[in-house]
Scaffold this motif. Sequence first.
Motif, PDB file in Angstrom:
ATOM      1  N   UNK A  92       0.857  -1.190   0.000  1.00  0.00           N
ATOM      2  CA  UNK A  92       0.000   0.000   0.000  1.00  0.00           C
ATOM      3  C   UNK A  92       0.890   1.237   0.000  1.00  0.00           C
ATOM      4  N   UNK A  93       0.500   2.194  -0.818  1.00  0.00           N
ATOM      5  CA  UNK A  93       1.129   3.504  -0.873  1.00  0.00           C
ATOM      6  C   UNK A  93       0.053   4.552  -0.631  1.00  0.00           C
ATOM      7  N   UNK A  94       0.490   5.755  -0.371  1.00  0.00           N
ATOM      8  CA  UNK A  94      -0.451   6.865  -0.299  1.00  0.00           C
ATOM      9  C   UNK A  94       0.213   8.133  -0.826  1.00  0.00           C
ATOM     10  N   UNK A  95      -0.626   9.046  -1.279  1.00  0.00           N
ATOM     11  CA  UNK A  95      -0.117  10.322  -1.784  1.00  0.00           C
ATOM     12  C   UNK A  95      -1.050  11.438  -1.363  1.00  0.00           C
ATOM     13  N   UNK A 100      -4.728   9.968  -1.009  1.00  0.00           N
ATOM     14  CA  UNK A 100      -5.236   8.908  -1.877  1.00  0.00           C
ATOM     15  C   UNK A 100      -4.378   7.676  -1.614  1.00  0.00           C
ATOM     16  N   UNK A 101      -5.036   6.564  -1.333  1.00  0.00           N
ATOM     17  CA  UNK A 101      -4.341   5.318  -1.002  1.00  0.00           C
ATOM     18  C   UNK A 101      -4.382   4.387  -2.208  1.00  0.00           C
ATOM     19  N   UNK A 102      -3.196   3.818  -2.514  1.00  0.00           N
ATOM     20  CA  UNK A 102      -3.036   2.966  -3.680  1.00  0.00           C
ATOM     21  C   UNK A 102      -2.543   1.585  -3.267  1.00  0.00           C
ATOM     22  N   UNK A 126      -6.699   4.119  -6.931  1.00  0.00           N
ATOM     23  CA  UNK A 126      -6.650   4.843  -5.668  1.00  0.00           C
ATOM     24  C   UNK A 126      -8.018   5.026  -5.041  1.00  0.00           C
ATOM     25  N   UNK A 127      -8.007   5.197  -3.732  1.00  0.00           N
ATOM     26  CA  UNK A 127      -9.225   5.481  -2.977  1.00  0.00           C
ATOM     27  C   UNK A 127      -8.913   6.596  -1.981  1.00  0.00           C
TER      28      UNK A 127
END
Length: 127
Positions: free
Chosen positions: A35-38, A92-94, A120-121
């Motif tokens: 999981x990544x986030x931006x 936004x989580x990817x 993304x969510x």
Amino acid sequence: VKLVESGGTLVQPGDSLRLSCAASGFNFHYYAMSWFRQAPGKEREGISCISRSDGRTNYADSVKGRFTISRDNAKNAVYLQMNNLKPDDTAVYYCAAPILAGYGCYAPPHSRDFNSWGQGTQVTVSS
């Protein structure tokens, strides 16, 4: 490869939220997942990964102790349980799959090791 995230929403500080990622188009159980986030104006941050079968996990310091990654190989799914959410978690989580099946999740993930991303969510933490 197709990755579809879900579960993002608006929550208040201190709340919990569980994100899901449905994977298809590749041999899911052969790959570690991450999981990544931006956040707006910031670089994409690798926050957690999980190995393909032995349950090894790694977390960025920013989420360690609050977030838990898990996977269900029978369902081709990976999850992110987020507890005690803070406004700084707004992003936004990817979900991401690595370039190589040999990626082992021995450290918090870095985007250079990943080439498959979901759409993304959005998670917003605000009172």
